[in-house]
Design a protein around this motif. Structure first.
Motif, PDB file in Angstrom:
ATOM      1  N   GLU A  21       0.784  -1.387  -0.052  1.00 13.79           N
ATOM      2  CA  GLU A  21      -0.004  -0.025   0.028  1.00 13.79           C
ATOM      3  C   GLU A  21       1.192   1.098  -0.070  1.00 13.79           C
ATOM      4  OE1 GLU A  21      -3.950   2.064   2.286  1.00 13.79           O
ATOM      5  OE2 GLU A  21      -2.731   0.266   3.284  1.00 13.79           O
ATOM      6  N   ARG A  45      -5.135   0.415  -5.022  1.00 15.07           N
ATOM      7  CA  ARG A  45      -4.757   0.048  -3.443  1.00 15.07           C
ATOM      8  C   ARG A  45      -5.695  -0.767  -2.866  1.00 15.07           C
ATOM      9  NH1 ARG A  45      -5.282   4.836  -0.741  1.00 15.07           N
ATOM     10  NH2 ARG A  45      -5.624   6.184  -2.419  1.00 15.07           N
ATOM     11  N   ALA A  76      -4.505  -4.337  -1.497  1.00 20.80           N
ATOM     12  CA  ALA A  76      -3.594  -4.284  -0.282  1.00 20.80           C
ATOM     13  C   ALA A  76      -4.614  -3.616   1.048  1.00 20.80           C
ATOM     14  CB  ALA A  76      -2.654  -3.204  -0.503  1.00 20.80           C
ATOM     15  N   ILE A  77      -5.469  -3.001   0.819  1.00 20.02           N
ATOM     16  CA  ILE A  77      -6.256  -2.595   2.044  1.00 20.02           C
ATOM     17  C   ILE A  77      -7.039  -3.957   2.460  1.00 20.02           C
ATOM     18  CG2 ILE A  77      -8.256  -1.135   2.628  1.00 20.02           C
ATOM     19  CD1 ILE A  77      -7.255   1.091   0.559  1.00 20.02           C
TER      20      ILE A  77
END
Length: 472
Positions: free
Chosen positions: A170, A181, A184-185
């Protein structure tokens, strides 16, 4: 059930390809690097500065560029690359385009290794690819490798490592649009969920959903990924209405999403909300759709999760033999991939079914082994499930003191995780036990605690539920 809470947690979403994000300039480039490459290539091809420049630019501009006194615009680089017979990327970065293409292809192969084999095998490939991407200055591909390593760590149950990998990905994509992103979150949220940090998992996902909807970025895939991931922590917290709403919003986005793995994850997540609503036939149909997709994609971990959830559906319907068969299939598939944490979680479910089938000794032996594998920071909700089942077995043997010890331990684990629905159940069991022992006041305290937890899950984070996506 002992561990209905995270059966079918959405953990298998493949990392999105980092693509071109952050890959255009190598870390060693300076303002004159492009100019030097232009001079070298022009000389090799026997072109004058005027021949290279025309018709869009002047010889003076080429001279200034080659001297390193100006950094060319994207349009200028594209013009010069075409005239010099090289790719835009090669002229701007100094590396042949095929290096990045080859790296991306090998990242896809590493993802396939993770899907079909053991995570340890994929880790070695991802580490090599991460080093190559760093050397080439390809931040997008570095992020993809880190996402893969995070996914591997989830499978092996190394939750702190998983969080570090997802956080690093991230950070690399900090300047990228939120849709890039989102994986990744989501990975960070799953790691916190598996560690028993349900509220924080919800916070991460809800914040990203709100930001994405507020930004006006219409990315159905990213939204579907985030809504689907939110179902599991909502369900574990007892916030069934929110889980159902997230499932409905994700289903509305599905026709706009082409990635079959995302759609399969959606069907698996929605099945959890259907099970909670008692709609087991619809849940089974949803799981069948997910399993068909995973079978086509040959993603073994996700296939195992479908068997896991179908085992729970059979148990809910009273088909304990069918439940045992599905759960053993899930356990064997996960064990073959050396996915230790998920294997242990499935075995909690299996132990519950074995107990209900009258195979008490086998169930107890399995649960006692699992006590060493599930701790407060690693599968705490299922660890609470282990103690719940051991308490029930102790009660069946009339060992009330031991049963109380297990129920109290389960209560502490589930309170730490915030698993409201399971807390209410444990408080009921503890209260019933205390009442039969004649400890009426203590029993009333346990019942009151359970009622408080059953009423608790109205808001799962600091604010209201995530906003709906804007109408398209």
């Amino acid at each position: 059930m002992a561990a209905k809470h995270t059966a079918g947690t959405d953990t298998g979403q493949k990392p999105r390809d980092g693509g071109e994000q952050g890959s255009r300039r190598g870390p060693s480039d300076d303002p004159g690097a492009v100019g030097r490459r232009v001079h070298r290539l022009r000389t090799e091809r026997g072109l004058t500065q005027r021949q290279l420049a025309e018709p869009a630019y002047t010889a003076a501009y080429i001279s200034t560029l080659e001297a390193g006194r100006v950094r060319p615009s994207e349009a200028a680089i594209r013009h010069l690359a075409e005239r010099l017979g090289v790719t835009y990327e090669e002229l701007e970065t100094g590396r042949p385009a095929h290096l990045a293409t080859d790296l991306r292809l090998r990242l896809v192969e590493a993802q396939r290794t993770l899907a079909t084999g053991a995570a340890e095998e994929a880790v070695a490939a991802y580490i090599r690819l991460l080093a190559e991407a760093e050397q080439l200055g390809l931040d997008g591909e570095r992020a993809t490798a880190l996402l893969g390593l995070g996914q591997c760590a989830l499978e092996t149950g190394e939750l702190p490592v998983a969080r570090e990998r997802f956080e690093a990905a991230e950070k690399l994509l900090a300047d990228a649009p939120l849709p890039q992103r989102a994986p990744a979150i989501r990975g960070r949220a799953v790691a916190h969920l598996l560690a028993g940090e349900l509220r924080y998992a919800c916070y991460l996902l809800e914040s990203a959903i709100d930001e994405l909807n507020a930004s006006g970025l219409q990315d159905p895939g990213a939204l579907l990924l985030l809504y689907t991931a939110a179902i599991a922590p909502y369900m574990d917290m007892g916030a069934h209405a929110r889980a159902a709403q997230a499932g409905e919003l994700a289903l509305a986005l599905a026709p706009q999403v082409s990635d079959p793995e995302l759609v399969a994850g959606l069907h698996r997540g929605v099945a959890r909300t259907l099970i909670a609503a008692g709609r087991t036939q619809e849940a089974d149909a949803s799981l069948a759709r997910a399993a068909e997709i995973y079978q086509q994609l040959q993603i073994r971990t996700e296939m195992a999760h479908c068997h896991w959830m179908r085992g729970y559906v059979h148990a809910q319907d009273g088909d304990l033999s069918g439940a045992e068969s599905e759960l053993r299939a899930a356990r064997d598939m996960l064990a073959s991939k050396r996915a230790a944490l998920y294997t242990a979680q499935v075995e909690v479910e299996l132990a519950d079914v074995l107990r209900r089938l009258g195979k008490r000794q086998e169930a107890e032996a399995l649960l006692l082994r699992l006590l060493g594998e599930l701790q407060a920071d690693r599968g705490s909700v299922h660890a609470g499930g282990v103690h719940r089942l051991l308490g029930l077995i102790a009660e069946e043997r009339s060992d009330l003191d031991r049963a109380e010890e297990h129920y109290v331990t389960a209560l502490a684990l589930l309170e730490r995780a915030g698993a409201a629905g399971d807390l209410a159940d444990i408080c009921r069991l503890l209260g019933d036990l205390l009442r039969r022992a004649g400890r009426t006041e203590a029993a009333m305290d346990a019942y009151r605690t359970g009622l408080g937890h059953r009423a608790a899950p109205g808001s799962t984070t600091l604010g209201p539920a995530p906003v709906r996506p804007p109408a398209s």
